[in-house]
Design a protein around this motif. Structure first.
Motif, mmCIF file in Angstrom:
data_model
loop_
_atom_site.group_PDB
_atom_site.id
_atom_site.type_symbol
_atom_site.label_atom_id
_atom_site.label_comp_id
_atom_site.label_asym_id
_atom_site.label_seq_id
_atom_site.Cartn_x
_atom_site.Cartn_y
_atom_site.Cartn_z
ATOM 1 N N PHE A 23 -8.245 8.468 -10.290
ATOM 2 C CA PHE A 23 -8.937 7.944 -9.113
ATOM 3 C C PHE A 23 -8.958 6.419 -9.122
ATOM 4 N N ASP A 39 -1.697 7.133 -9.549
ATOM 5 C CA ASP A 39 -2.726 8.175 -9.562
ATOM 6 C C ASP A 39 -2.362 9.359 -10.459
ATOM 7 N N ASN A 66 -9.033 13.495 -3.615
ATOM 8 C CA ASN A 66 -8.410 12.520 -2.712
ATOM 9 C C ASN A 66 -8.248 13.083 -1.306
ATOM 10 N N THR A 73 -3.164 14.887 1.456
ATOM 11 C CA THR A 73 -2.962 14.710 0.019
ATOM 12 C C THR A 73 -3.011 16.043 -0.715
#
Length: 205
Positions: A23, A39, A66, A73
């Motif tokens: 994150f 990520d 996310n 996502t």
């Protein structure tokens, strides 16, 4: 009875840390407006130290979180899951013990992220360009050079992903090298990263 999948307590402790690392890396890339993702660092580290299942969990949960702000996502969660599986496999082969081999592993992660990712983008956006950063590079490739749309999307995403995954595996390598021996000894795949001299000292203790 089928064997139950068990996750040791230390791996359970590292899973939320891996999610947090993913994150934070992703937020840094967004805040700095970088053409990167950053990520998957946590997914690769947890997969390399704890194995397939913890790596999968970190990758999946990271994308689920996310998706709260960017729903699409969630469709790309399979990529982060595959990163965790690949990291565990490469770890068992001793790839992350060598900086050179670690750098080479970025090609595999880029093929997953950029190669498969471009195919997913192509399908999700109705066989057209996506709306992400890669479109900034893909559209000119199509309009200026006359390349087919999918090829333009593939080149753009794969090119971006190589750069992203090189930085990602370098960060993961640094983290793996920095973890203390006593901590490594308690993780499922941790002993892979313990040097012989350190292991001898552990045995004496």
């Amino acid at each position: 009875m089928a064997n139950k999948i068990k996750i040791d307590k230390l791996s359970l402790f590292l899973i939320p840390i891996g999610i947090a690392v993913n994150f934070i890396g992703g937020q840094i890339a967004l805040l700095l407006k970088l053409p990167l993702y950053l990520d998957a660092i946590g997914t690769i580290v947890v997969g390399a130290l704890c194995g397939v299942v913890p790596g999968i969990i970190v990758g999946l949960v990271s994308n689920v979180l996310n998706s709260i702000s960017d729903p699409i996502t969630l469709f790309y969660a399979i990529l982060n899951i595959m990163f965790g599986i690949a990291a565990a496999y490469l770890s068992k082969k001793g790839v992350f013990k060598s900086f050179g081999k670690t750098l080479l592993s970025s090609l595999l992660f880029a093929l997953i992220g950029g190669g498969l990712g471009s195919l997913m983008t192509w399908v999700l956006y109705g066989f057209d360009f996506g709306t992400g950063t890669s479109s900034i590079f893909a559209i000119p490739l199509h309009e200026t050079l006359g390349l087919p749309k999918f090829l333009s999307q593939f080149i753009a995403e794969f090119g971006m992903d190589i750069f992203d995954k090189v930085l990602t595996v370098i960060a993961a390598f640094g983290i793996l090298q920095a973890i203390p021996t006593r901590f490594l000894a308690k993780l499922p795949l941790g002993k892979i990263y313990i040097k012989d001299a350190d292991l001898a000292l552990e045995d004496e203790d």
